[in-house]
Write a protein that holds these residues in place. Structure first.
Motif, PDB file in Angstrom:
ATOM      1  N   ARG A   1     -10.195  21.129  75.295  1.00 32.45           N
ATOM      2  CA  ARG A   1     -11.129  19.995  75.266  1.00 32.45           C
ATOM      3  C   ARG A   1     -10.462  18.726  75.779  1.00 32.45           C
ATOM      4  O   ARG A   1     -11.080  17.930  76.496  1.00 32.45           O
ATOM      5  CB  ARG A   1     -11.662  19.795  73.841  1.00 32.45           C
ATOM      6  CG  ARG A   1     -12.633  20.873  73.387  1.00 32.45           C
ATOM      7  CD  ARG A   1     -13.382  20.445  72.129  1.00 32.45           C
ATOM      8  NE  ARG A   1     -12.494  20.314  70.978  1.00 32.45           N
ATOM      9  CZ  ARG A   1     -12.218  21.298  70.133  1.00 32.45           C
ATOM     10  NH1 ARG A   1     -12.750  22.502  70.311  1.00 32.45           N
ATOM     11  NH2 ARG A   1     -11.427  21.094  69.097  1.00 32.45           N
ATOM     12  N   SER A   2      -9.205  18.529  75.415  1.00 35.89           N
ATOM     13  CA  SER A   2      -8.477  17.342  75.903  1.00 35.89           C
ATOM     14  C   SER A   2      -8.338  17.376  77.422  1.00 35.89           C
ATOM     15  O   SER A   2      -8.549  16.364  78.106  1.00 35.89           O
ATOM     16  CB  SER A   2      -7.095  17.271  75.253  1.00 35.89           C
ATOM     17  OG  SER A   2      -7.199  17.091  73.862  1.00 35.89           O
ATOM     18  N   ILE A   3      -7.995  18.546  77.951  1.00 40.74           N
ATOM     19  CA  ILE A   3      -7.827  18.682  79.404  1.00 40.74           C
ATOM     20  C   ILE A   3      -9.149  18.433  80.119  1.00 40.74           C
ATOM     21  O   ILE A   3      -9.200  17.733  81.141  1.00 40.74           O
ATOM     22  CB  ILE A   3      -7.269  20.081  79.738  1.00 40.74           C
ATOM     23  CG1 ILE A   3      -5.838  20.214  79.209  1.00 40.74           C
ATOM     24  CG2 ILE A   3      -7.305  20.337  81.243  1.00 40.74           C
ATOM     25  CD1 ILE A   3      -5.318  21.652  79.195  1.00 40.74           C
ATOM     26  N   GLU A   4     -10.233  19.001  79.573  1.00 39.38           N
ATOM     27  CA  GLU A   4     -11.545  18.815  80.194  1.00 39.38           C
ATOM     28  C   GLU A   4     -11.946  17.348  80.159  1.00 39.38           C
ATOM     29  O   GLU A   4     -12.527  16.818  81.116  1.00 39.38           O
ATOM     30  CB  GLU A   4     -12.587  19.671  79.482  1.00 39.38           C
ATOM     31  CG  GLU A   4     -13.939  19.709  80.174  1.00 39.38           C
ATOM     32  CD  GLU A   4     -13.873  20.224  81.602  1.00 39.38           C
ATOM     33  OE1 GLU A   4     -14.700  19.794  82.422  1.00 39.38           O
ATOM     34  OE2 GLU A   4     -12.970  21.038  81.905  1.00 39.38           O
ATOM     35  N   GLY A   5     -11.628  16.652  79.053  1.00 41.57           N
ATOM     36  CA  GLY A   5     -11.935  15.230  78.964  1.00 41.57           C
ATOM     37  C   GLY A   5     -11.198  14.414  80.015  1.00 41.57           C
ATOM     38  O   GLY A   5     -11.763  13.479  80.602  1.00 41.57           O
ATOM     39  N   ILE A   6      -9.949  14.758  80.280  1.00 38.67           N
ATOM     40  CA  ILE A   6      -9.178  14.060  81.311  1.00 38.67           C
ATOM     41  C   ILE A   6      -9.774  14.327  82.687  1.00 38.67           C
ATOM     42  O   ILE A   6      -9.930  13.423  83.505  1.00 38.67           O
ATOM     43  CB  ILE A   6      -7.702  14.501  81.261  1.00 38.67           C
ATOM     44  CG1 ILE A   6      -7.059  14.073  79.940  1.00 38.67           C
ATOM     45  CG2 ILE A   6      -6.921  13.924  82.440  1.00 38.67           C
ATOM     46  CD1 ILE A   6      -5.697  14.685  79.676  1.00 38.67           C
ATOM     47  N   ARG A   7     -10.112  15.575  82.939  1.00 38.55           N
ATOM     48  CA  ARG A   7     -10.711  15.927  84.242  1.00 38.55           C
ATOM     49  C   ARG A   7     -12.002  15.142  84.485  1.00 38.55           C
ATOM     50  O   ARG A   7     -12.215  14.599  85.573  1.00 38.55           O
ATOM     51  CB  ARG A   7     -11.015  17.424  84.280  1.00 38.55           C
ATOM     52  CG  ARG A   7      -9.814  18.311  84.564  1.00 38.55           C
ATOM     53  CD  ARG A   7     -10.228  19.753  84.414  1.00 38.55           C
ATOM     54  NE  ARG A   7      -9.265  20.692  84.953  1.00 38.55           N
ATOM     55  CZ  ARG A   7      -9.284  21.990  84.710  1.00 38.55           C
ATOM     56  NH1 ARG A   7     -10.234  22.515  83.939  1.00 38.55           N
ATOM     57  NH2 ARG A   7      -8.375  22.783  85.234  1.00 38.55           N
ATOM     58  N   LEU A   8     -12.867  15.089  83.466  1.00 35.95           N
ATOM     59  CA  LEU A   8     -14.146  14.391  83.621  1.00 35.95           C
ATOM     60  C   LEU A   8     -13.938  12.903  83.874  1.00 35.95           C
ATOM     61  O   LEU A   8     -14.678  12.280  84.634  1.00 35.95           O
ATOM     62  CB  LEU A   8     -15.002  14.592  82.369  1.00 35.95           C
ATOM     63  CG  LEU A   8     -15.581  15.995  82.167  1.00 35.95           C
ATOM     64  CD1 LEU A   8     -16.260  16.111  80.816  1.00 35.95           C
ATOM     65  CD2 LEU A   8     -16.560  16.332  83.296  1.00 35.95           C
ATOM     66  N   LYS A   9     -12.919  12.350  83.242  1.00 36.88           N
ATOM     67  CA  LYS A   9     -12.646  10.918  83.406  1.00 36.88           C
ATOM     68  C   LYS A   9     -12.302  10.577  84.846  1.00 36.88           C
ATOM     69  O   LYS A   9     -12.654   9.504  85.355  1.00 36.88           O
ATOM     70  CB  LYS A   9     -11.499  10.510  82.480  1.00 36.88           C
ATOM     71  CG  LYS A   9     -11.139   9.036  82.551  1.00 36.88           C
ATOM     72  CD  LYS A   9     -10.007   8.712  81.586  1.00 36.88           C
ATOM     73  CE  LYS A   9      -9.583   7.249  81.684  1.00 36.88           C
ATOM     74  NZ  LYS A   9      -8.462   6.936  80.772  1.00 36.88           N
TER      75      LYS A   9
END
Length: 364
Positions: free
Chosen positions: A346-354
């Motif tokens: 989830r943390s990685i996906e949040g960074i990608r979306l940002k």
């Protein structure tokens, strides 16, 4: 240093286990017959070695290094024994169950360090589903609480932070048992774990406040207090207070250096790198993350994912290295998915979306 007033077979068993020796090797180490050691361990607390052998055991314990001394004290504590006073304990049939339980807890810790969640779960459930806490004596309750705390670690690493089957629930249950047993150090360690859960669930102000209190809590070891101080900085950085966070983290980093804790020192540099990234100092961030990558000694999948996630996040912050950052994040995501680390995913996906750039339609 641990001392024993009157050695029993149970104490000798704990010393052998602390030295990590076989029965034969332990007998040779003491200069006694193998059958003598076997007899001690068979009779446990119901037998006492001869006076001349008592002195030999005293010498063997005195020559143990600090790690073996700690293992000796822990084994006796888990067996319901205390150090440096006469003891009268009747060895019941559960003693050998508790020995197996202790072995399984050691194996669980090793499995969790490799993120082998399936094996760790099977080891813990073997005991947590076998006994009701109210049916256990003090030594059993101690092992039950340790098992529940490790279950919390497992759930936290898998990303199950809140809810009835979560790290928060398991930590609170373990804390309650250690409070009942009056073991302040374990209670404080669970307070630290619950603060981590608060941070992971987004309660950054609460987490930072708890960390600050624990950073000066004498119930904790100096290393755990330094970790609490480092995590104060982590919570502050996540809340946008990057400059102050970096100063707090730098203090913790120096503490880890004084304590000669290279792995904690490496992790501190990783967190410093993210604080510098948040403050906009990408040069400093890259310097710190490079130190973390070069000095980290663990091959644990969790730490590799965390390092790659931090490195990818920093690289993504600069357009010139954004492509490299996405590649590093993809590598971290693959490893996190392989080991079932949903919180990290989830943390990685949040960074990608940002950093995801919207697609601009091309003119026809």
């Amino acid at each position: 240093m641990a001392t024993v007033q009157q050695w029993s077979g149970l104490d000798a068993w704990a010393l052998r286990r602390a030295l990590r020796m076989s029965v034969r090797a332990f007998a040779e180490h003491l200069g006694v017959a193998v059958r003598t050691v076997s007899k001690w361990e068979k009779l446990g607390a119901d037998t006492q070695p001869r006076p001349d052998t008592q002195a030999i055991l005293d010498t063997a314990l005195a020559r143990c290094d600090a790690a073996a001394q700690l293992r000796f004290e822990t084994l006796l504590s888990e067996a319901g024994r205390s150090i440096a006073r006469p003891r009268i304990t009747t060895a019941g049939p559960r003693l050998w169950d508790f020995e197996s339980w202790t072995d399984d807890l050691e194996r669980t810790v090793a499995a969790l360090s490799r993120q082998n969640f399936t094996f760790a779960t099977s080891l813990l459930n073997r005991w947590l589903t076998r006994y009701e806490p109210r049916s256990l004596d003090e030594k059993g309750l101690y092992l039950y609480a340790r098992s529940t705390a490790l279950l919390g670690d497992l759930q936290r690493d898998q990303g199950a932070v809140l809810g009835p089957l979560s790290a928060q629930h398991s930590y609170a249950q373990a804390r309650s048992v250690f409070t009942q047993l009056d073991i302040p150090r374990r209670v404080a360690q669970l307070d630290l774990s619950l603060a981590v859960v608060a941070e992971m669930s987004g309660k950054l102000d609460l987490a930072a406040h708890r960390y600050e209190l624990l950073a000066t809590d004498d119930r904790l070891s100096r290393r755990d207090r330094a970790r609490a101080r480092l995590w104060v900085g982590t919570a502050l950085s996540k809340d946008g207070n990057h400059d102050y966070a970096a100063r707090v983290m730098a203090t913790a980093t120096r503490e880890f250096e004084d304590l000669s804790e290279p792995e904690d020192w490496s992790v501190a540099h990783q967190k410093l790198a993210l604080a510098y990234r948040g403050a906009g100092d990408l040069t400093g961030a890259l310097q710190f993350i490079e130190i973390a990558r070069q000095t980290g000694t663990t091959d644990a999948p969790m730490q590799r994912v965390r390092l790659d996630t931090a490195h990818g996040h920093i690289l993504l912050s600069d357009e010139a290295t954004a492509g490299d950052g996405l590649a590093v994040l993809s590598r971290a995501a693959t490893l996190a998915a392989q080991y079932g680390m949903s919180h990290q995913l989830r943390s990685i996906e949040g960074i990608r979306l940002k950093y995801e750039r919207p697609t601009v339609p091309q003119p026809r």
